[in-house]
Scaffold this motif. Structure first.
Motif, PDB file in Angstrom:
ATOM      1  N   UNK A 159      35.818   0.596   8.628  1.00  0.00           N
ATOM      2  CA  UNK A 159      36.044  -0.434   7.627  1.00  0.00           C
ATOM      3  C   UNK A 159      37.354  -0.181   6.878  1.00  0.00           C
ATOM      4  N   UNK A 160      37.972  -1.203   6.422  1.00  0.00           N
ATOM      5  CA  UNK A 160      39.209  -1.217   5.648  1.00  0.00           C
ATOM      6  C   UNK A 160      40.413  -0.809   6.487  1.00  0.00           C
ATOM      7  N   UNK A 161      40.425   0.399   7.069  1.00  0.00           N
ATOM      8  CA  UNK A 161      41.582   0.851   7.837  1.00  0.00           C
ATOM      9  C   UNK A 161      41.742   0.094   9.151  1.00  0.00           C
ATOM     10  N   UNK A 162      40.652  -0.374   9.710  1.00  0.00           N
ATOM     11  CA  UNK A 162      40.680  -1.106  10.981  1.00  0.00           C
ATOM     12  C   UNK A 162      41.344  -0.299  12.087  1.00  0.00           C
ATOM     13  N   UNK A 163      41.228   0.987  11.999  1.00  0.00           N
ATOM     14  CA  UNK A 163      41.820   1.890  12.996  1.00  0.00           C
ATOM     15  C   UNK A 163      40.733   2.318  13.971  1.00  0.00           C
ATOM     16  N   UNK A 164      40.827   1.901  15.248  1.00  0.00           N
ATOM     17  CA  UNK A 164      39.812   2.357  16.196  1.00  0.00           C
ATOM     18  C   UNK A 164      39.921   3.858  16.448  1.00  0.00           C
ATOM     19  N   UNK A 165      38.777   4.494  16.514  1.00  0.00           N
ATOM     20  CA  UNK A 165      38.739   5.930  16.790  1.00  0.00           C
ATOM     21  C   UNK A 165      37.926   6.135  18.062  1.00  0.00           C
ATOM     22  N   UNK A 166      38.572   6.691  19.054  1.00  0.00           N
ATOM     23  CA  UNK A 166      37.916   6.985  20.322  1.00  0.00           C
ATOM     24  C   UNK A 166      37.393   8.412  20.272  1.00  0.00           C
ATOM     25  N   UNK A 167      36.101   8.543  20.491  1.00  0.00           N
ATOM     26  CA  UNK A 167      35.479   9.858  20.491  1.00  0.00           C
ATOM     27  C   UNK A 167      35.154  10.212  21.942  1.00  0.00           C
ATOM     28  N   UNK A 168      35.627  11.367  22.358  1.00  0.00           N
ATOM     29  CA  UNK A 168      35.388  11.852  23.717  1.00  0.00           C
ATOM     30  C   UNK A 168      34.577  13.138  23.602  1.00  0.00           C
ATOM     31  N   UNK A 169      33.435  13.155  24.281  1.00  0.00           N
ATOM     32  CA  UNK A 169      32.535  14.309  24.240  1.00  0.00           C
ATOM     33  C   UNK A 169      32.319  14.777  25.669  1.00  0.00           C
ATOM     34  N   UNK A 170      33.236  15.639  26.145  1.00  0.00           N
ATOM     35  CA  UNK A 170      33.126  16.171  27.496  1.00  0.00           C
ATOM     36  C   UNK A 170      34.006  17.404  27.619  1.00  0.00           C
ATOM     37  N   UNK A 171      33.667  18.239  28.584  1.00  0.00           N
ATOM     38  CA  UNK A 171      34.410  19.485  28.761  1.00  0.00           C
ATOM     39  C   UNK A 171      35.688  19.302  29.581  1.00  0.00           C
ATOM     40  N   UNK A 172      35.635  18.501  30.621  1.00  0.00           N
ATOM     41  CA  UNK A 172      36.812  18.301  31.467  1.00  0.00           C
ATOM     42  C   UNK A 172      37.651  17.153  30.902  1.00  0.00           C
ATOM     43  N   UNK A 173      38.751  17.504  30.283  1.00  0.00           N
ATOM     44  CA  UNK A 173      39.603  16.485  29.648  1.00  0.00           C
ATOM     45  C   UNK A 173      40.945  16.344  30.370  1.00  0.00           C
ATOM     46  N   UNK A 174      40.992  16.752  31.629  1.00  0.00           N
ATOM     47  CA  UNK A 174      42.242  16.676  32.387  1.00  0.00           C
ATOM     48  C   UNK A 174      42.770  15.244  32.473  1.00  0.00           C
ATOM     49  N   UNK A 175      41.870  14.255  32.514  1.00  0.00           N
ATOM     50  CA  UNK A 175      42.314  12.857  32.550  1.00  0.00           C
ATOM     51  C   UNK A 175      43.054  12.470  31.265  1.00  0.00           C
ATOM     52  N   UNK A 176      42.579  12.939  30.116  1.00  0.00           N
ATOM     53  CA  UNK A 176      43.265  12.649  28.843  1.00  0.00           C
ATOM     54  C   UNK A 176      44.618  13.348  28.767  1.00  0.00           C
ATOM     55  N   UNK A 177      44.666  14.576  29.245  1.00  0.00           N
ATOM     56  CA  UNK A 177      45.921  15.331  29.227  1.00  0.00           C
ATOM     57  C   UNK A 177      46.975  14.586  30.018  1.00  0.00           C
ATOM     58  N   UNK A 178      46.573  14.084  31.175  1.00  0.00           N
ATOM     59  CA  UNK A 178      47.520  13.357  32.033  1.00  0.00           C
ATOM     60  C   UNK A 178      47.868  11.985  31.442  1.00  0.00           C
ATOM     61  N   UNK A 179      46.870  11.220  31.042  1.00  0.00           N
ATOM     62  CA  UNK A 179      47.080   9.855  30.544  1.00  0.00           C
ATOM     63  C   UNK A 179      47.940   9.818  29.285  1.00  0.00           C
ATOM     64  N   UNK A 180      47.729  10.765  28.390  1.00  0.00           N
ATOM     65  CA  UNK A 180      48.399  10.751  27.091  1.00  0.00           C
ATOM     66  C   UNK A 180      49.516  11.780  26.984  1.00  0.00           C
ATOM     67  N   UNK A 181      49.816  12.412  28.097  1.00  0.00           N
ATOM     68  CA  UNK A 181      50.910  13.382  28.153  1.00  0.00           C
ATOM     69  C   UNK A 181      50.756  14.455  27.071  1.00  0.00           C
ATOM     70  N   UNK A 182      49.548  15.016  26.997  1.00  0.00           N
ATOM     71  CA  UNK A 182      49.252  16.043  25.998  1.00  0.00           C
ATOM     72  C   UNK A 182      49.659  17.407  26.525  1.00  0.00           C
ATOM     73  N   UNK A 183      49.919  18.307  25.606  1.00  0.00           N
ATOM     74  CA  UNK A 183      50.098  19.691  26.024  1.00  0.00           C
ATOM     75  C   UNK A 183      48.745  20.167  26.545  1.00  0.00           C
ATOM     76  N   UNK A 184      48.728  21.188  27.329  1.00  0.00           N
ATOM     77  CA  UNK A 184      47.472  21.654  27.902  1.00  0.00           C
ATOM     78  C   UNK A 184      46.541  22.143  26.798  1.00  0.00           C
TER      79      UNK A 184
END
Length: 108
Positions: free
Chosen positions: A8-33
């Motif tokens: 509410x108010x901020x209207x900022x979507x927050x994506x919550x990821x609950x998993x151990x293998x996050x290699x897809x996020x690292x690749x998709x968002x160009x995160x450091x390991x």
């Protein structure tokens, strides 16, 4: 498990990821390991959304509370809202709201 919380108010979507293998996020968002990290929060440079990543194998309620504080601070920063140490009700409300939403969705 992945889900989105609308704030509410901020209207900022927050994506919550609950998993151990996050290699897809690292690749998709160009995160450091971040494979060795227990949990973390970041703003996606691709989508301009906030992400909260929690790993079930290392999860605790304390870690969730810790990361929600970071999440709230990032939300405030995103809308250029200073934290007010003399009147922190708004910050406390968002911390409680996000914690409860995430807690319910994870069915803890």
């Amino acid at each position: 498990m992945k889900f989105t919380i609308q704030c509410p108010i901020f209207k900022q979507p927050i994506n919550v990821v609950f998993k151990d293998d996050i290699s897809d996020l690292i690749k998709k968002h160009d995160l450091i390991n971040t494979e060795t990290t227990t949990a973390f929060v970041y703003r996606s440079p691709v989508e301009d959304n906030l992400y909260l990543v929690l790993k079930p194998s290392r999860f605790s309620i304390g870690i969730l509370v810790h990361e929600v504080v970071h999440l709230v601070n990032m939300m405030f920063d995103y809308v250029n809202q200073d934290l007010d140490l003399k009147n922190d009700e708004f910050q406390a409300y968002y911390t409680q709201y996000l914690f409860e939403q995430i807690f319910k969705k994870l069915k803890l």
